[in-house]
Design an enzyme around this catalytic site. Sequence first.
Site: not given
Length: 224
Positions: A33-36
């Site tokens: 996943t990512n930091h959004s």
Amino acid sequence: VIAFFQPKLLAGRRVLISAGPTFEPIDPVRGITNHSSGKMGFAVARAAREAGAEVTLVAGPVHLATPRGVKRIDVQTAQQMFDAVLPLAEQHEIFVATAAVADWRPAAVQLHKIKKDGSGSPPSLSMTENPDILASVAKLADSPFCVGFAAESEDVPKHGRAKLLRKGVPLIVGNIGPATFGLDHNALLLIDADGEREIPHNDKLSLARELVREISERFEKKTK
Ligand code: CTP
Ligand code: CA
């Protein structure tokens, strides 16, 4: 109370928004996943609703309350976001793609947890590219007015303009300032065929309201 005083620039317009990260499973217990945080997308949803629009928000995994009066659809993966957004796109007049969609996913999701095999060598992950939701919506026969966001770590004007052309959308919004993920404030760079305009540093709801004004102006010009 404040919402009451917002001009109803998008009265009766249908606005579709993608927001948040996606989560791409590797096995039953792991994923990419990512930091959004989804905060900007949720702020745009709220601002569009305040401006009188009917808003549909397709959200990846985030911990945020749904803005009042907004229809929300929750998804996990980029493919699920694509499958939710594409059939809805032609029923909307404006699409704002704020989601930080994973560019790649593991080619195959393992049915069971990957175990250490004792050799000390890590497993190798084979990846495959996810569909580009924004570019696909922009290519539809009856496509909505499309607004993309550009996540860049350097040279926002250059990469943003390249995205404008590559995706075939009339407006790209760049995040200026190095690390804005998860923060409540930001500054934006609007990039279109006419040039660039900065929306100076502010909290995300103020930025979203300003962005909604900019989008509605461009949308009205286009439909006139
Ligand atoms: N986007 C999308 N679907 C994808 C990838 C991106 O809809 N599979 C959208 C994002 O929501 C954003 C815009 O495209 O509005 C630009 O995303 P970004 O990650 O900045 O650009 P990419 O085209 O993915 O290129 P790169 O990550 O290599 O810079
Ligand atoms: Ca990307």
